[in-house]
Design a protein around this motif. Structure first.
Motif, PDB file in Angstrom:
ATOM      1  N   MET A   1     -17.189  -0.025 -31.447  1.00 25.07           N
ATOM      2  CA  MET A   1     -17.626  -0.102 -29.984  1.00 25.07           C
ATOM      3  C   MET A   1     -18.638   0.944 -29.885  1.00 25.07           C
ATOM      4  O   MET A   1     -18.411   2.159 -30.108  1.00 25.07           O
ATOM      5  CB  MET A   1     -16.384   0.157 -29.087  1.00 25.07           C
ATOM      6  CG  MET A   1     -16.541  -0.021 -27.780  1.00 25.07           C
ATOM      7  SD  MET A   1     -16.462  -1.480 -27.296  1.00 25.07           S
ATOM      8  CE  MET A   1     -16.757  -1.492 -25.613  1.00 25.07           C
ATOM      9  N   THR A   2     -19.842   0.290 -29.172  1.00 26.70           N
ATOM     10  CA  THR A   2     -20.847   1.212 -28.777  1.00 26.70           C
ATOM     11  C   THR A   2     -20.486   2.056 -27.586  1.00 26.70           C
ATOM     12  O   THR A   2     -19.854   1.805 -26.657  1.00 26.70           O
ATOM     13  CB  THR A   2     -22.163   0.253 -28.507  1.00 26.70           C
ATOM     14  OG1 THR A   2     -22.367  -0.567 -29.281  1.00 26.70           O
ATOM     15  CG2 THR A   2     -23.220   1.094 -28.321  1.00 26.70           C
ATOM     16  N   LYS A   3     -20.903   3.613 -27.807  1.00 25.60           N
ATOM     17  CA  LYS A   3     -20.451   4.465 -26.767  1.00 25.60           C
ATOM     18  C   LYS A   3     -21.365   4.057 -25.548  1.00 25.60           C
ATOM     19  O   LYS A   3     -22.359   3.626 -25.414  1.00 25.60           O
ATOM     20  CB  LYS A   3     -20.644   5.846 -27.365  1.00 25.60           C
ATOM     21  CG  LYS A   3     -20.602   7.025 -26.323  1.00 25.60           C
ATOM     22  CD  LYS A   3     -20.871   8.268 -26.959  1.00 25.60           C
ATOM     23  CE  LYS A   3     -20.665   9.281 -25.814  1.00 25.60           C
ATOM     24  NZ  LYS A   3     -21.057  10.549 -26.475  1.00 25.60           N
ATOM     25  N   THR A   4     -20.591   4.424 -24.345  1.00 24.21           N
ATOM     26  CA  THR A   4     -21.106   3.923 -23.001  1.00 24.21           C
ATOM     27  C   THR A   4     -21.319   5.725 -22.394  1.00 24.21           C
ATOM     28  O   THR A   4     -20.260   6.174 -22.536  1.00 24.21           O
ATOM     29  CB  THR A   4     -20.475   3.259 -22.212  1.00 24.21           C
ATOM     30  OG1 THR A   4     -20.323   1.832 -22.669  1.00 24.21           O
ATOM     31  CG2 THR A   4     -20.888   3.010 -20.539  1.00 24.21           C
ATOM     32  N   THR A   5     -22.569   5.927 -21.781  1.00 24.36           N
ATOM     33  CA  THR A   5     -22.671   7.180 -20.968  1.00 24.36           C
ATOM     34  C   THR A   5     -23.065   7.139 -19.704  1.00 24.36           C
ATOM     35  O   THR A   5     -23.854   6.086 -19.576  1.00 24.36           O
ATOM     36  CB  THR A   5     -23.783   7.809 -22.025  1.00 24.36           C
ATOM     37  OG1 THR A   5     -23.108   8.394 -23.251  1.00 24.36           O
ATOM     38  CG2 THR A   5     -24.208   9.181 -20.904  1.00 24.36           C
ATOM     39  N   ARG A   6     -22.620   7.716 -18.743  1.00 23.94           N
ATOM     40  CA  ARG A   6     -22.806   7.802 -17.460  1.00 23.94           C
ATOM     41  C   ARG A   6     -24.259   8.625 -17.060  1.00 23.94           C
ATOM     42  O   ARG A   6     -24.254   9.785 -17.643  1.00 23.94           O
ATOM     43  CB  ARG A   6     -21.647   8.097 -16.557  1.00 23.94           C
ATOM     44  CG  ARG A   6     -22.278   8.087 -15.109  1.00 23.94           C
ATOM     45  CD  ARG A   6     -20.868   8.375 -14.199  1.00 23.94           C
ATOM     46  NE  ARG A   6     -21.367   8.634 -12.914  1.00 23.94           N
ATOM     47  CZ  ARG A   6     -20.706   8.351 -11.601  1.00 23.94           C
ATOM     48  NH1 ARG A   6     -19.498   7.758 -11.767  1.00 23.94           N
ATOM     49  NH2 ARG A   6     -21.024   8.851 -10.466  1.00 23.94           N
ATOM     50  N   LEU A   7     -25.310   7.888 -16.538  1.00 32.39           N
ATOM     51  CA  LEU A   7     -26.456   8.912 -16.289  1.00 32.39           C
ATOM     52  C   LEU A   7     -26.858   8.803 -14.646  1.00 32.39           C
ATOM     53  O   LEU A   7     -26.391   7.877 -14.293  1.00 32.39           O
ATOM     54  CB  LEU A   7     -27.580   8.482 -17.008  1.00 32.39           C
ATOM     55  CG  LEU A   7     -27.678   8.576 -18.508  1.00 32.39           C
ATOM     56  CD1 LEU A   7     -28.955   8.020 -18.777  1.00 32.39           C
ATOM     57  CD2 LEU A   7     -27.486   9.942 -18.888  1.00 32.39           C
ATOM     58  N   ASN A   8     -27.081  10.000 -14.331  1.00 31.86           N
ATOM     59  CA  ASN A   8     -27.294  10.224 -12.841  1.00 31.86           C
ATOM     60  C   ASN A   8     -28.918   9.902 -12.381  1.00 31.86           C
ATOM     61  O   ASN A   8     -29.550  10.811 -13.123  1.00 31.86           O
ATOM     62  CB  ASN A   8     -26.693  11.463 -12.028  1.00 31.86           C
ATOM     63  CG  ASN A   8     -25.195  11.561 -12.361  1.00 31.86           C
ATOM     64  OD1 ASN A   8     -24.660  10.318 -11.622  1.00 31.86           O
ATOM     65  ND2 ASN A   8     -24.832  12.479 -12.597  1.00 31.86           N
ATOM     66  N   VAL A   9     -28.994   9.194 -11.342  1.00 28.51           N
ATOM     67  CA  VAL A   9     -30.497   8.855 -11.292  1.00 28.51           C
ATOM     68  C   VAL A   9     -30.821   9.821  -9.966  1.00 28.51           C
ATOM     69  O   VAL A   9     -30.191  10.139  -9.000  1.00 28.51           O
ATOM     70  CB  VAL A   9     -30.787   7.370 -10.648  1.00 28.51           C
ATOM     71  CG1 VAL A   9     -32.244   7.241 -10.253  1.00 28.51           C
ATOM     72  CG2 VAL A   9     -30.390   6.475 -11.696  1.00 28.51           C
ATOM     73  N   LYS A  10     -32.078  10.250 -10.050  1.00 23.33           N
ATOM     74  CA  LYS A  10     -32.736  11.320  -9.207  1.00 23.33           C
ATOM     75  C   LYS A  10     -32.865  10.436  -7.772  1.00 23.33           C
ATOM     76  O   LYS A  10     -33.454   9.310  -7.706  1.00 23.33           O
ATOM     77  CB  LYS A  10     -33.870  11.925  -9.468  1.00 23.33           C
ATOM     78  CG  LYS A  10     -33.889  12.825 -10.828  1.00 23.33           C
ATOM     79  CD  LYS A  10     -35.065  13.450 -11.276  1.00 23.33           C
ATOM     80  CE  LYS A  10     -35.006  14.571 -12.481  1.00 23.33           C
ATOM     81  NZ  LYS A  10     -36.111  15.023 -12.838  1.00 23.33           N
ATOM     82  N   LYS A  11     -32.756  11.238  -6.653  1.00 22.88           N
ATOM     83  CA  LYS A  11     -32.760  10.294  -5.372  1.00 22.88           C
ATOM     84  C   LYS A  11     -34.131   9.765  -5.221  1.00 22.88           C
ATOM     85  O   LYS A  11     -34.320   8.676  -4.551  1.00 22.88           O
ATOM     86  CB  LYS A  11     -32.749  11.486  -4.229  1.00 22.88           C
ATOM     87  CG  LYS A  11     -31.291  11.954  -4.168  1.00 22.88           C
ATOM     88  CD  LYS A  11     -30.397  10.742  -3.673  1.00 22.88           C
ATOM     89  CE  LYS A  11     -28.769  11.349  -3.353  1.00 22.88           C
ATOM     90  NZ  LYS A  11     -28.097  10.302  -3.160  1.00 22.88           N
ATOM     91  N   ASP A  12     -35.370  10.401  -5.603  1.00 30.14           N
ATOM     92  CA  ASP A  12     -36.783   9.648  -5.492  1.00 30.14           C
ATOM     93  C   ASP A  12     -36.880   8.688  -6.496  1.00 30.14           C
ATOM     94  O   ASP A  12     -37.800   7.853  -5.974  1.00 30.14           O
ATOM     95  CB  ASP A  12     -37.872  10.853  -5.988  1.00 30.14           C
ATOM     96  CG  ASP A  12     -37.693  12.110  -5.098  1.00 30.14           C
ATOM     97  OD1 ASP A  12     -37.275  11.863  -3.844  1.00 30.14           O
ATOM     98  OD2 ASP A  12     -38.429  13.089  -5.405  1.00 30.14           O
ATOM     99  N   PHE A  13     -36.176   8.200  -7.388  1.00 29.43           N
ATOM    100  CA  PHE A  13     -36.149   7.184  -8.141  1.00 29.43           C
ATOM    101  C   PHE A  13     -35.076   5.959  -7.789  1.00 29.43           C
ATOM    102  O   PHE A  13     -35.063   4.785  -8.476  1.00 29.43           O
ATOM    103  CB  PHE A  13     -36.202   7.596  -9.649  1.00 29.43           C
ATOM    104  CG  PHE A  13     -37.364   8.290  -9.903  1.00 29.43           C
ATOM    105  CD1 PHE A  13     -38.361   7.977 -10.504  1.00 29.43           C
ATOM    106  CD2 PHE A  13     -37.139   9.797  -9.974  1.00 29.43           C
ATOM    107  CE1 PHE A  13     -39.410   8.607 -11.072  1.00 29.43           C
ATOM    108  CE2 PHE A  13     -38.406  10.710 -10.448  1.00 29.43           C
ATOM    109  CZ  PHE A  13     -39.383   9.870 -10.689  1.00 29.43           C
ATOM    110  N   ALA A  14     -34.110   6.321  -7.239  1.00 31.80           N
ATOM    111  CA  ALA A  14     -33.178   5.432  -6.883  1.00 31.80           C
ATOM    112  C   ALA A  14     -33.490   4.163  -6.321  1.00 31.80           C
ATOM    113  O   ALA A  14     -33.073   3.051  -6.712  1.00 31.80           O
ATOM    114  CB  ALA A  14     -31.930   6.088  -6.351  1.00 31.80           C
ATOM    115  N   LYS A  15     -34.371   4.254  -5.262  1.00 39.33           N
ATOM    116  CA  LYS A  15     -34.934   3.036  -4.493  1.00 39.33           C
ATOM    117  C   LYS A  15     -35.373   1.987  -5.343  1.00 39.33           C
ATOM    118  O   LYS A  15     -35.181   0.874  -5.473  1.00 39.33           O
ATOM    119  CB  LYS A  15     -35.602   3.494  -3.481  1.00 39.33           C
ATOM    120  CG  LYS A  15     -36.149   2.283  -2.512  1.00 39.33           C
ATOM    121  CD  LYS A  15     -36.836   2.832  -1.434  1.00 39.33           C
ATOM    122  CE  LYS A  15     -37.287   1.606  -0.557  1.00 39.33           C
ATOM    123  NZ  LYS A  15     -38.170   2.072   0.744  1.00 39.33           N
TER     124      LYS A  15
END
Length: 396
Positions: A1-15
């Motif tokens: 099973m391929t590993k899944t990782t959560r990443l947080n997006v910077k506010k300036d790039f979220a939109k």
């Protein structure tokens, strides 16, 4: 099973990522150190899910969003569905007897950034643009073999290691092709070599442009084809009735490759000029010898370096056009082309205007081309629609 990782997006790039933009830039993520190539990543803006994709470093970014559905699995079924849908979009090309080479999967335009697949008369060439997408090789190859009639599969690892393109045997599965493999686009024949590094002998994205040269503009013309590679534009012009073609390219291999392309189309090679020379030196030579042409084709790489010249399309294209204008006859045609993804058609037209202004000349744009239908793109990702071709008539 391929590993899944959560990443947080910077506010300036979220939109922009929420709007459908598929490429993940390194500046968009708060932290990604230590993530392995091919890791499945889920992007979040705080607690809000944005999309799911894979981690894969290439020159454009660190990965691609493949789905906006959190519960969609990036498994064999996912790849089967994306490839099947892409092939359905090209159904007309598969049954077109005049064309046996085209793109069947165009990266993010078909739903998987970093992956392209080209078709050469029953053989498929898969190009991987990062180590990350390459980790899904089994799924992609299995999809090809199970869903379609495949003679053989070759691959191109377009990601580099220590600054070098990875050159392997390139053969993956099925039966090996006999080279040269002769393919057609609009009944123009091309000798291709699927096992010779990154480039196989013809750029498939210029199909419509070559056909237009052949059918509308070449007859009775003296044609100069610069940065000519294997001479595909010259072949189109010769088949269209050009009086003579002159092909100029710095690479030593360009001459035997161009001779071969003429030969497979039954064109008299002796009636053509094939010159191994720095294009910029040739321009100076042409001015000195007072040479002029009815048609000049400019299709330089985005970046090129020789012993005496460095060319960057985003900076130097207007100067290149000025030199072409100087040796184009009045009412002659300049075909200006660029595959540089850092600027769009409007800026490209600005280059044309700047060049003619500098030469105090007048011009008229008579045709424009971008990528053909087998190279679909996303409106949210304008950089993917990289090809710009303008037919310019020199009026004075």
């Amino acid at each position: 099973m391929t590993k899944t990782t959560r990443l947080n997006v910077k506010k300036d790039f979220a939109k922009i990522l929420k709007s459908g933009f598929p490429l993940i830039s390194k500046d968009a993520i708060t932290a990604y150190e230590g993530i392995q190539e091919g890791t499945i990543i889920e992007l979040f803006d705080g607690q809000q899910f944005i999309g799911k994709g894979y981690f894969g470093v290439q020159n454009k970014g660190i990965g691609w969003i493949l789905t906006r559905k959190r519960d969609e699995r990036l498994d064999q079924s996912f790849f089967d569905q994306r490839l099947k849908k892409a092939f359905e979009r090209r159904r007309d090309l598969f049954i077109d007897e005049s064309t046996t080479a085209f793109r069947v999967f165009n990266g993010e335009g078909d739903g998987i950034g970093g992956l392209t697949i080209d078709y050469y008369d029953g053989y498929y060439v898969v190009s991987w643009y990062s180590e990350g997408i390459y980790t899904f090789k089994k799924q992609v190859i299995d999809s090809l073999l199970s869903l379609f009639d495949v003679k053989g599969i070759y691959e191109k690892k377009r990601f580099d290691v220590k600054g070098k393109y990875i050159e392997d045997d390139d053969f993956v599965a099925g039966e090996r092709a006999t080279f040269p493999l002769i393919v057609k686009q609009n009944d123009i024949q091309f000798a291709t070599y699927l096992n010779e590094g990154a480039m196989v002998g013809v750029f498939l994205d210029q199909r419509e442009v070559r056909n237009t040269i052949k059918n509308k503009y070449a007859k009775g013309k003296h044609v100069l084809n610069t940065f000519s590679y294997t001479g595909a534009f010259s072949v189109a012009a010769a088949l269209g009735g050009a009086v003579k073609t002159t092909s100029v390219d710095l690479a030593n291999r360009s001459k035997p490759k161009t001779i071969e392309q003429f030969q497979v189309n039954g064109i008299d090679v002796e009636a053509q000029d094939i010159i191994v020379e720095d294009v910029f030196n040739y321009f100076h030579y042409a001015v000195r010898k007072k040479l002029s042409f009815d048609m000049v084709i400019l299709d330089p790489p985005s970046f090129a370096r020789s012993k005496k010249h460095t060319f960057s399309a985003g900076k130097d294209y207007p100067a290149l056009l000025e030199q072409a204008i100087a040796i184009t006859k009045r009412d002659g045609i300049i075909i200006a082309s660029s595959n540089c993804s850092t600027f769009g058609m409007n800026k490209f037209k600005g280059f044309i205007e700047k060049a003619f202004k500098a030469t105090k000349g007048k011009y008229k744009i008579i045709e424009e081309y971008s990528l053909p239908s087998d190279f679909p793109t996303m409106k949210e990702y304008k950089e993917g629609n990289y090809l710009k071709v303008v037919f310019i008539q020199k009026l004075g």
